[in-house]
Motif scaffolding. Structure first.
Motif, PDB file in Angstrom:
ATOM      1  N   TRP A 735       0.828  -1.197   0.000  1.00  9.79           N
ATOM      2  CA  TRP A 735       0.000   0.000   0.000  1.00  9.79           C
ATOM      3  C   TRP A 735       0.867   1.255   0.000  1.00  9.79           C
ATOM      4  N   PHE A 736       0.303   2.303  -0.519  1.00 12.77           N
ATOM      5  CA  PHE A 736       0.802   3.643  -0.236  1.00 12.77           C
ATOM      6  C   PHE A 736      -0.406   4.562  -0.178  1.00 12.77           C
ATOM      7  N   SER A 737      -0.560   5.245   0.939  1.00 12.10           N
ATOM      8  CA  SER A 737      -1.648   6.203   1.119  1.00 12.10           C
ATOM      9  C   SER A 737      -1.044   7.531   1.546  1.00 12.10           C
ATOM     10  N   GLY A 738      -1.513   8.596   0.939  1.00 15.25           N
ATOM     11  CA  GLY A 738      -0.966   9.895   1.287  1.00 15.25           C
ATOM     12  C   GLY A 738      -1.846  11.020   0.780  1.00 15.25           C
ATOM     13  N   PHE A 739      -1.425  12.238   1.078  1.00 17.49           N
ATOM     14  CA  PHE A 739      -2.289  13.375   0.777  1.00 17.49           C
ATOM     15  C   PHE A 739      -1.503  14.675   0.776  1.00 17.49           C
ATOM     16  N   ASN A 740      -2.154  15.668   0.206  1.00 20.44           N
ATOM     17  CA  ASN A 740      -1.805  17.051   0.478  1.00 20.44           C
ATOM     18  C   ASN A 740      -3.130  17.700   0.884  1.00 20.44           C
ATOM     19  N   PRO A 741      -3.188  18.978   1.208  1.00 20.84           N
ATOM     20  CA  PRO A 741      -4.452  19.534   1.697  1.00 20.84           C
ATOM     21  C   PRO A 741      -5.616  19.453   0.721  1.00 20.84           C
ATOM     22  N   LYS A 742      -5.353  19.189  -0.556  1.00 16.66           N
ATOM     23  CA  LYS A 742      -6.420  19.182  -1.549  1.00 16.66           C
ATOM     24  C   LYS A 742      -6.808  17.801  -2.060  1.00 16.66           C
ATOM     25  N   LEU A 743      -5.962  16.804  -1.869  1.00 17.54           N
ATOM     26  CA  LEU A 743      -6.190  15.513  -2.512  1.00 17.54           C
ATOM     27  C   LEU A 743      -5.612  14.389  -1.660  1.00 17.54           C
ATOM     28  N   THR A 744      -6.420  13.351  -1.461  1.00 15.83           N
ATOM     29  CA  THR A 744      -5.973  12.156  -0.740  1.00 15.83           C
ATOM     30  C   THR A 744      -6.024  10.971  -1.689  1.00 15.83           C
ATOM     31  N   THR A 745      -4.976  10.152  -1.706  1.00 13.90           N
ATOM     32  CA  THR A 745      -4.878   9.062  -2.680  1.00 13.90           C
ATOM     33  C   THR A 745      -4.348   7.801  -2.013  1.00 13.90           C
ATOM     34  N   THR A 746      -4.946   6.674  -2.367  1.00 11.30           N
ATOM     35  CA  THR A 746      -4.478   5.366  -1.904  1.00 11.30           C
ATOM     36  C   THR A 746      -4.223   4.470  -3.107  1.00 11.30           C
ATOM     37  N   VAL A 747      -3.092   3.770  -3.057  1.00  9.99           N
ATOM     38  CA  VAL A 747      -2.739   2.787  -4.094  1.00  9.99           C
ATOM     39  C   VAL A 747      -2.511   1.442  -3.426  1.00  9.99           C
ATOM     40  N   TRP A 748      -3.068   0.399  -4.018  1.00  9.07           N
ATOM     41  CA  TRP A 748      -2.832  -0.976  -3.554  1.00  9.07           C
ATOM     42  C   TRP A 748      -2.294  -1.791  -4.722  1.00  9.07           C
ATOM     43  N   VAL A 749      -1.338  -2.667  -4.440  1.00  9.66           N
ATOM     44  CA  VAL A 749      -0.815  -3.606  -5.442  1.00  9.66           C
ATOM     45  C   VAL A 749      -0.704  -4.978  -4.797  1.00  9.66           C
ATOM     46  N   GLY A 750      -1.154  -5.989  -5.492  1.00  8.59           N
ATOM     47  CA  GLY A 750      -1.076  -7.365  -5.013  1.00  8.59           C
ATOM     48  C   GLY A 750      -1.667  -8.298  -6.043  1.00  8.59           C
ATOM     49  N   PHE A 751      -1.755  -9.575  -5.706  1.00  7.35           N
ATOM     50  CA  PHE A 751      -2.407 -10.548  -6.584  1.00  7.35           C
ATOM     51  C   PHE A 751      -3.826 -10.787  -6.076  1.00  7.35           C
ATOM     52  N   ASP A 752      -4.756 -11.010  -7.007  1.00  4.76           N
ATOM     53  CA  ASP A 752      -6.115 -11.343  -6.590  1.00  4.76           C
ATOM     54  C   ASP A 752      -6.138 -12.636  -5.785  1.00  4.76           C
ATOM     55  N   ASP A 753      -5.231 -13.523  -6.093  1.00  5.88           N
ATOM     56  CA  ASP A 753      -5.058 -14.755  -5.337  1.00  5.88           C
ATOM     57  C   ASP A 753      -4.261 -14.426  -4.068  1.00  5.88           C
ATOM     58  N   HIS A 754      -4.919 -14.463  -2.915  1.00 12.96           N
ATOM     59  CA  HIS A 754      -4.288 -14.069  -1.651  1.00 12.96           C
ATOM     60  C   HIS A 754      -3.053 -14.903  -1.325  1.00 12.96           C
ATOM     61  N   SER A 755      -2.992 -16.093  -1.859  1.00 11.97           N
ATOM     62  CA  SER A 755      -1.868 -16.968  -1.500  1.00 11.97           C
ATOM     63  C   SER A 755      -0.576 -16.580  -2.220  1.00 11.97           C
ATOM     64  N   LYS A 756      -0.666 -15.764  -3.241  1.00 11.40           N
ATOM     65  CA  LYS A 756       0.528 -15.406  -4.009  1.00 11.40           C
ATOM     66  C   LYS A 756       1.281 -14.253  -3.354  1.00 11.40           C
TER      67      LYS A 756
END
Length: 863
Positions: A735-756
């Motif tokens: 994950w990376f989540s962050g912001f400035n006073p005008k915009l908040t953004t979250t990014v997630w990266v992974g496999f749909d298969d939780h086991s990977k």
């Protein structure tokens, strides 16, 4: 006495004969007229019970598709079988009206719904040939049939059609009738009405059509399939020219116009819905909302226009950043090989290669190509469009062999180590050069919103909607990892910690037995530095410090704090693992929670629909977002007038109890976001999250240190950004989540298969100096997408100054102890505190040496 001559003349008998027959004919005609009138009256009363109320045409609701727009009016998507763009009579070019009338009903403005001349002509054809004809149908009759009757050729239907046409002429004006006809007619290729036909066949608005195009459209109503200019251009051009001939005959065009128009080739081709912004995940969310609200049939045919909160520029930036990042991850883990082998020994003919390639569609910027020759460090490839691409070493050298997510082969030295002649591969233009590519198998999501009202500005639910409609922003529940830590430290600060509080960064020997096993969390990397300030612990994402901070606040308080930020209590494990993010959440929940820090302590409600309009342009639903501000007394109703005002008074008292500076805003109808933490706490956490990006210390003196997201400082290059990385065990979620006073953004990266696992990469000898290697983690895997998006999204906007709210003080502290100091060198710095929590004691120059590996029972020494 004899008879007059006339009576004796033979003509008399002939004349008498004529008079008798004339009387008979008159009587017969009169009888037939009476019979006809009787038949008409009888027919009228016979069909009267089945005749609908034509007055419904005054408020008729044409079936129009559902359209989804961005907040700035870009068409995102269109749903519905019928494509219709309703137009007012005044919007139709006069020349197109002439073309339609000259073709379908030249006496439209003279008759009263039925055309006697046309009826006579049809009757003669019926008598002489025995065939039924629709040639007598006026436009009014066609409107009657189109709205109320079937197309079956029966006498009773024709009778109903005639009576309905007469009633329609009394109920509506000629212009209204013609407007209904122009909007209702089916014109082929799912186009209903001339507005849709102009867009479908020519990609134009009505006002942009040329004479030959108008004539083409005017000729379609009678044979929309047979005379279709796309399916049957030769027959369509004959029909068009016939229409032009009628226009010339009626003097609605000149001979010069006619001559030029009939020489014009057919230019019609299929134009899909005029999509200006491809954002399938958000359009699917809007479609689901409309179907749930109105039902499937009404949603698809009611002509609703849905305006979302999406900003078209930010959406494009988000899609670009996510795809680039996914490609980057996929590339550094190695090349998985060709998609197919088209030939081995005997080369195929070029035509056969193209035929094979065209069986594979282009995909997300990837195009299929065949390797036709190989050089030392380059190759020539043939694309499905017949273009030869010269692929140089820069686009090939990345392709070391993929072994597993944790292992890659050696960097190639020649093109022959990567490609073979006859292989079918993917090519991608990265904006600078062509490169060998492949379809990524990793997944990702990005969501960005306005932290002050919760409006979703950009949303990408996956790499490709074409291959997976699974929206990972709203549906994927994944472990949060270290993205949880700002909320854990919030609980600790509200309990009494400060940014300068020393927390023991030492192994935890007192295991938590509530998990059933001895849980002893470790740092990653497994290093321990002893007493460390809270700011540093959060910035460097030190695990054991987060656990100790949670223990200080208590497990119950930590869980309650997470719930305040919008996380579901049922998804939060009741054990200490939550300090490291063991709870499962969606990216939308995460970005909304982080917005609380950006807006000064309020929990806004995310939303994506701004307004909904009906087919007439009336706003039938308007969003009322929650606003991150404190209502002033004037904007609140009195307690006597409003039973809910007591709640508002209690809310205001709560504001005062936590000693905040209330920024008044809003109006009586404003929905206010609930304050969940004080403005001061939000400010302090934000300052620590800035250190995640910018680090601290003095590099020239050897005391400098980086936060986990130091790459963001080099890419975004702004000091008003704050964020937090997140990585779960074995790098299954990043994950990376962050912001400035005008915009908040979250990014997630992974496999749909939780086991990977996302795995790791070794150093690539062919890679760039700043390449990403070693274990995948939030900063390296999700962070680059956040960095690229925020850089582009904030470009051209001024930096927002960091202004401490009322109740925040700044004092100089000793960096080693967190206590007050009189020094002004690199061993000290100014730190922020909530007024009253700043340290009272001064640091001494020679502090006692403490064993950093003490048991947890001594943790209070570092609080």
């Amino acid at each position: 006495m004899g008879y007059p001559l006339i009576y004796c003349c033979p003509c008399y008998k002939y004349w008498n004969y004529l008079v008798k027959w004339f009387k008979r004919i008159v009587i017969a005609l009169f009888s037939l007229t009476l019979l006809g009138i009787g038949a008409i009256v009888g027919a009228y009363f016979y069909v009267l019970p089945d005749l609908p109320d034509v007055n419904t045409l005054k408020t008729v609701k044409l079936q129009t598709p559902l359209r989804i727009y961005s907040s700035d009016g870009k068409l995102i998507s269109q749903f519905g079988e019928k494509r219709r763009i309703p137009v007012a009579f005044e919007e139709v070019p006069p020349l197109l009206i002439d073309a339609v009338l000259d073709t379908e009903d030249a006496r439209f403005f003279q008759h009263h719904g039925i055309d006697p001349i046309g009826i006579t002509r049809a009757a003669i054809i019926l008598i002489t040939t025995g065939k039924k004809s629709q040639g007598a149908s006026t436009i009014t009759q066609q409107v009657a049939r189109g709205f109320f009757l079937s197309r079956e050729k029966t006498y009773i239907r024709k009778v109903k059609e005639i009576f309905l046409a007469l009633k329609i002429e009394k109920a509506l004006s000629k212009e209204q009738i013609l407007e209904l006809y122009l909007n209702r007619s089916f014109l082929g290729n799912r186009a209903y009405g001339v507005g849709a036909a102009a867009q479908v066949y020519y990609g134009k608005e009505l006002k942009e059509l040329e004479l030959p195009e108008m004539a083409m459209i005017a000729g379609l109503p009678q044979a929309p399939s047979a005379a279709n200019p796309i399916r049957n251009p030769s027959r369509a051009i004959n029909r068009r020219n016939w229409v032009l001939g009628r226009m010339l005959e009626k003097n609605n065009i000149t001979q010069a116009q006619y001559s030029a128009a009939i020489q014009t080739p057919v230019t019609a081709k299929y134009h899909g819905a005029e999509i200006s912004l491809y954002a399938p995940y958000i359009s699917e969310m809007a479609r689901d909302y409309l179907v749930d609200k109105f039902g499937e049939e009404e949603a698809y045919t009611g002509g609703f226009n849905v305006y979302t909160s999406i900003d078209s520029k930010l959406q494009l930036d988000a899609q670009h950043a996510l795809r680039n990042n996914v490609y980057s991850y996929d590339q550094r883990h190695g090349y998985r090989g060709a998609t197919a082998v088209l030939w081995t020994d005997t080369p195929l003919e070029t035509s056969n290669i193209l035929t094979r390639l065209k069986q594979t569609q282009a995909f997300q910027g990837l195009i299929p190509a065949a390797v036709i020759s190989i050089q030392e460090q380059g190759a020539s490839l043939l694309t499905s469009a017949g273009e030869t691409i010269l692929l140089d070493w820069q686009g090939l050298k990345w392709a070391r062999k993929f072994i597993s997510n944790k292992r890659q082969g050696r960097a190639p030295k020649t093109a022959g180590q990567v490609l073979k002649i006859g292989q079918q591969v993917w090519l991608r233009n990265n904006g600078e050069f062509w490169q060998l590519s492949q379809i990524p198998i990793v997944s990702s999501a990005l969501v960005s919103l306005d932290p002050h009202n919760g409006a979703i500005k950009a949303l990408v639910g996956g790499f490709s909607f074409h291959t997976s409609q699974y929206n990972r922003v709203t549906q994927a529940r994944r472990q949060l990892g270290s993205n949880i830590k700002p909320f854990i430290y919030t609980a600790a600060i509200e309990k009494g910690y400060t940014l300068s509080t020393l927390i023991n960064n030492a192994p935890i020997n007192n295991a938590d037995t509530r998990q059933g096993t001895a849980w002893r969390p470790k740092n990653s990397p497994d290093r321990y530095t002893g007493p460390t300030r809270l700011r540093v612990g959060l910035a460097q994402s030190i695990n054991v410090m987060s656990v100790r901070a949670m223990r200080y606040a208590s497990l119950d308080t930590a869980i309650d704090t997470l719930v305040k930020f919008g996380f579901n209590r049922k998804d939060i494990p009741r054990n200490e693992s939550i300090a490291l993010g063991s709870n499962s959440v969606t990216p939308l929940q995460v970005v909304t929670a982080f917005s609380t820090f950006a807006n000064g302590g309020y929990k806004v409600e995310s939303y994506f629909i701004k307004s909904i309009e009906d087919s007439y342009g009336n706003v039938i639903e308007q969003s009322k977002p929650t606003i991150a501000c404190t209502p002033n007394a004037e904007s609140l109703p009195s307690i006597d007038d409003d039973p809910f005002a007591a709640m508002a008074e209690e809310f205001t008292q709560t504001e005062q109890a936590i000693n905040i500076d209330t920024n008044s805003c809003g109006s009586p109808d404003t929905r206010y976001a609930k304050r969940v933490i004080s403005e001061q706490t939000a400010f302090l956490i934000t300052q620590a999250l800035k250190s995640v990006i910018w680090g601290g210390g003095n590099w020239s003196k050897g005391t400098g240190w980086n936060g986990t997201a130091w790459r963001a400082s080099r890419v975004v290059k702004r000091h008003d950004i704050a964020g937090k990385t997140g990585t779960t065990n074995e790098s299954r979620d990043t994950w990376f989540s962050g912001f400035n006073p005008k915009l908040t953004t979250t990014v997630w990266v992974g496999f749909d298969d939780h086991s990977k696992e996302l795995g790791r990469t070794s150093w690539d000898a062919n890679g760039a100096k700043d390449q990403i290697s070693a274990a995948e983690a939030g900063a390296k895997t999700a962070g680059p997408a956040w960095n690229e998006f925020m850089k582009d999204a904030l470009a051209g906007t001024p930096e927002e100054p960091s202004t401490p709210p009322e109740g925040i003080v700044s004092v100089r502290i000793d960096l080693a102890t967190g206590k007050l100091t009189r020094k002004t060198d690199y061993t000290s710095k100014f730190e922020y505190f909530i007024s009253g929590t700043e340290p009272k004691a001064f640091a001494i120059e020679a502090s006692e040496s403490n064993n950093i590996f003490i048991e947890d029972s001594a943790d209070e020494l570092f609080q």
